[in-house]
Design an enzyme around this catalytic site. Structure first.
Site, PDB file in Angstrom:
ATOM      1  N   ARG A 237      28.975 -20.279 -17.538  1.00 29.70           N
ATOM      2  CA  ARG A 237      29.622 -19.221 -16.754  1.00 29.70           C
ATOM      3  C   ARG A 237      31.125 -19.254 -17.038  1.00 29.70           C
ATOM      4  O   ARG A 237      31.725 -20.340 -17.120  1.00 29.70           O
ATOM      5  CB  ARG A 237      29.388 -19.426 -15.255  1.00 29.70           C
ATOM      6  N   GLU A 266      33.667 -10.515 -16.729  1.00 33.10           N
ATOM      7  CA  GLU A 266      32.873  -9.927 -17.812  1.00 33.10           C
ATOM      8  C   GLU A 266      32.713  -8.447 -17.528  1.00 33.10           C
ATOM      9  O   GLU A 266      32.444  -8.094 -16.363  1.00 33.10           O
ATOM     10  CB  GLU A 266      31.502 -10.602 -17.912  1.00 33.10           C
ATOM     11  N   HIS A 285      28.222 -12.531 -23.993  1.00 31.35           N
ATOM     12  CA  HIS A 285      27.151 -13.058 -23.116  1.00 31.35           C
ATOM     13  C   HIS A 285      25.760 -12.678 -23.668  1.00 31.35           C
ATOM     14  O   HIS A 285      25.001 -11.951 -23.029  1.00 31.35           O
ATOM     15  CB  HIS A 285      27.326 -12.529 -21.681  1.00 31.35           C
TER      16      HIS A 285
HETATM   17  C1  DGY Z   1      21.356 -16.514 -17.289  1.00 35.76           C
HETATM   18  O1  DGY Z   1      20.140 -16.312 -17.372  1.00 35.76           O
HETATM   19  O2  DGY Z   1      21.886 -17.031 -16.314  1.00 35.76           O
HETATM   20  C2  DGY Z   1      22.142 -16.006 -18.403  1.00 35.76           C
HETATM   21  O3  DGY Z   1      23.469 -16.358 -18.341  1.00 35.76           O
HETATM   22  C3  DGY Z   1      21.959 -14.519 -18.315  1.00 35.76           C
HETATM   23  O4  DGY Z   1      22.224 -13.907 -19.407  1.00 35.76           O
END
Ligand code: DGY
Length: 324
Positions: A237, A266, A285
């Protein structure tokens, strides 16, 4: 049972939901304002969250009819889990099915940064491939035998470590809230303190669950404790990393490079200087962005919704205590 989806799932999941003959509420427009999103959620028994933000305490106040939440992600930082649990609302996520795909991206970023691949590709695209060979220009790092530090040895961190060990015989160290002896054997991994992780890692890859308590954990003080040749990889994250401090650390040579699949906010702001650095690779991402992973996630979301509709335990519930 009314199920609200703010966007359609990949077909593998939609098909399961249709077969289960649940009432599906799916708006035509994909980008909903928060007010519109809340409006839909107020009508639903189960809310499926695709990149939906803000299942906070206010959400639960505003949407008293909601009885379950099924996330299309492994991360659940967008949900106030304590508030959900207090109301006995199960929240499910999508573990395992995306661990390979996401760790592939961590591995890709590591190599891309180590060999300046994104920067060198940009040179080709912009016609900057000089006639004159220069034996000391744009040199990368080799990863053989180096130390990989995993921050958060869960399923994705484990897959990343396994690849790094197999490909480059890297030594694996990790830091978690508590050691995971059951995962250490195959990796020959060693549990270390957070300080030791910073001091010893040549590549430091973030895979922990994110909470507000970890906001900006990787900032100037942390970068100063890392090796000057260190590469930071973040596929977890964006909130973990203080981006302005990271930029300074990279420009001043405090650490060597960074590979980021996530940012805060983001999408990354257009004027963020990080992608302009040659020792940085930024991706939008895409950790779980493979057909196999997204199909697996879609199926798992549908399985969780269907289980809930049948009065059964959601198979990948995050707050298991709601079933006790
Ligand atoms: C998750 O599944 O948490 C990923 O970061 C989503 O893309």
């Amino acid at each position: 049972m009314k199920v609200f989806l703010n966007q359609a799932l990949p077909e593998a999941g939609m098909e399961l939901l249709r077969k289960a003959q649940l009432e599906i509420l799916l708006p035509e427009q994909e980008a909903l304002s928060r007010a519109d999103w809340i409006n839909y959620c107020q009508q639903a028994d189960v809310v499926v969250g695709l990149a939906a933000k803000g299942f906070d305490a206010a959400f639960f106040e505003q949407c008293p009819k909601v009885k379950a939440i099924a996330l299309f992600s492994v991360g659940y930082d967008q949900v106030d889990i304590a508030a959900a649990t207090q109301r006995n609302i199960p929240v499910s996520n999508t573990p395992d099915v995306l661990s390979r795909a996401t760790s592939d991206v961590a591995f890709l970023l590591m190599q891309s940064v180590a060999r300046l691949a994104a920067f060198n590709f940009e040179r080709v695209k912009t016609g900057n491939w000089p006639q004159q060979f220069n034996p000391t220009a744009h040199l990368g790092q080799e990863l053989y035998g180096k130390t990989l530090g995993i921050f958060g040895l869960g399923r994705i961190g484990f897959e990343m470590a396994r690849k790094c060990k197999a490909a480059f015989d890297m030594k694996i160290i990790y830091h978690n809230r508590s050691p995971k002896p059951e995962l250490e054997g195959e990796l020959d991994a060693t549990y270390v303190s957070f300080e030791a992780l910073l001091e010893r890692s040549d590549v430091l890859s973030l895979h922990a669950n994110y909470t507000e308590a970890s906001k900006d954990l990787f900032g100037a003080d942390v970068f100063r404790k890392m090796k000057r040749n260190a590469i930071l990889i973040n596929t977890a994250r964006g909130g973990f990393v203080h981006e302005a401090d990271l930029y300074r650390a990279l420009v001043e040579g405090v650490i060597w490079g960074a590979g980021l699949d996530v940012s805060s906010p983001e999408p990354m702001l257009r004027d963020n200087p990080l992608p302009g650095l040659q020792n940085v690779c930024v991706l939008p991402h895409i950790g779980s962005a493979t057909v196999a992973a997204r199909d697996g996630m879609a199926r798992l979301v549908a399985e969780n919704v269907i289980a809930f509709a049948k009065g059964e335990r959601m198979p990948t519930v995050v707050n298991a205590e709601v079933y006790i």
